[in-house]
Design a protein around this motif. Sequence first.
Motif, PDB file in Angstrom:
ATOM      1  N   THR A 118      -0.112   2.169  -3.385  1.00  0.00           N
ATOM      2  CA  THR A 118       0.092   0.728  -3.541  1.00  0.00           C
ATOM      3  C   THR A 118       1.558   0.365  -3.757  1.00  0.00           C
ATOM      4  O   THR A 118       1.906  -0.817  -3.774  1.00  0.00           O
ATOM      5  CB  THR A 118      -0.713   0.184  -4.738  1.00  0.00           C
ATOM      6  OG1 THR A 118      -0.226   0.787  -5.945  1.00  0.00           O
ATOM      7  CG2 THR A 118      -2.199   0.479  -4.584  1.00  0.00           C
ATOM      8  N   ALA A 119       2.430   1.379  -3.915  1.00  0.00           N
ATOM      9  CA  ALA A 119       3.844   1.112  -4.228  1.00  0.00           C
ATOM     10  C   ALA A 119       4.797   1.718  -3.202  1.00  0.00           C
ATOM     11  O   ALA A 119       6.003   1.742  -3.419  1.00  0.00           O
ATOM     12  CB  ALA A 119       4.168   1.656  -5.626  1.00  0.00           C
TER      13      ALA A 119
ATOM     14  N   LEU B  70       4.353   4.985 -11.175  1.00  0.00           N
ATOM     15  CA  LEU B  70       4.269   4.687  -9.744  1.00  0.00           C
ATOM     16  C   LEU B  70       4.495   5.901  -8.856  1.00  0.00           C
ATOM     17  O   LEU B  70       4.182   5.865  -7.671  1.00  0.00           O
ATOM     18  CB  LEU B  70       5.292   3.606  -9.380  1.00  0.00           C
ATOM     19  CG  LEU B  70       5.112   2.266 -10.075  1.00  0.00           C
ATOM     20  CD1 LEU B  70       6.243   1.327  -9.697  1.00  0.00           C
ATOM     21  CD2 LEU B  70       3.753   1.664  -9.752  1.00  0.00           C
TER      22      LEU B  70
ATOM     23  N   GLY C 146       6.929   1.411 -13.179  1.00  0.00           N
ATOM     24  CA  GLY C 146       7.156   0.016 -12.841  1.00  0.00           C
ATOM     25  C   GLY C 146       7.618  -0.745 -14.073  1.00  0.00           C
ATOM     26  O   GLY C 146       7.660  -0.205 -15.180  1.00  0.00           O
TER      27      GLY C 146
ATOM     28  N   ARG D 174       8.917   0.785  -1.139  1.00  0.00           N
ATOM     29  CA  ARG D 174       9.667  -0.066  -2.061  1.00  0.00           C
ATOM     30  C   ARG D 174      10.896   0.653  -2.621  1.00  0.00           C
ATOM     31  O   ARG D 174      11.517   0.175  -3.563  1.00  0.00           O
ATOM     32  CB  ARG D 174       8.760  -0.525  -3.211  1.00  0.00           C
ATOM     33  CG  ARG D 174       7.662  -1.438  -2.721  1.00  0.00           C
ATOM     34  CD  ARG D 174       6.666  -1.928  -3.748  1.00  0.00           C
ATOM     35  NE  ARG D 174       6.991  -1.801  -5.140  1.00  0.00           N
ATOM     36  CZ  ARG D 174       6.102  -1.859  -6.120  1.00  0.00           C
ATOM     37  NH1 ARG D 174       4.825  -2.038  -5.845  1.00  0.00           N
ATOM     38  NH2 ARG D 174       6.457  -1.754  -7.382  1.00  0.00           N
TER      39      ARG D 174
END
Length: 140
Positions: free
Chosen positions: A82-83, A54, A48, A86
């Motif tokens: 959590t990523a 990530l 990130g 994206r």
Amino acid sequence: MRKARRDDAVTIARLLGQLGYPASDELIDSRLQQQIDHDDACLLVAEGDDGQLLGFISLHFIAQLALEGDFCRISYLCVDSTARSRGIGELLVQAAELRARGRGCDRMELHCDVRRDAAHRFYARLGYEDAPKYFRRSLN
């Protein structure tokens, strides 16, 4: 995207746990070093903006006997829970395909367990086709 380093081991171990492969930090540290040192393996990580790891993708380049080009096998792909959604997984696959082409590979392969429905949809969106026969035998 960058190549994995030894100091990524703890985060990679945590991500593997999210995939259902719990392992000690020590085991992953050792296996990570084997991957880093192996000429026919490549482990890429996505970071990130803050430098937090990530996701990662693990690759193996395999020479074919009967065909001109080699192939690249994706052995692990994981994006932190959590990523997800994206575009990180797609970027990792694109980076993998670029490396594979650079190594003279003419195709990508992977095994994705039957229970991973979301991963199946992800790979299909990227143009991967289902090749349903896969045989394995435990040597333990």
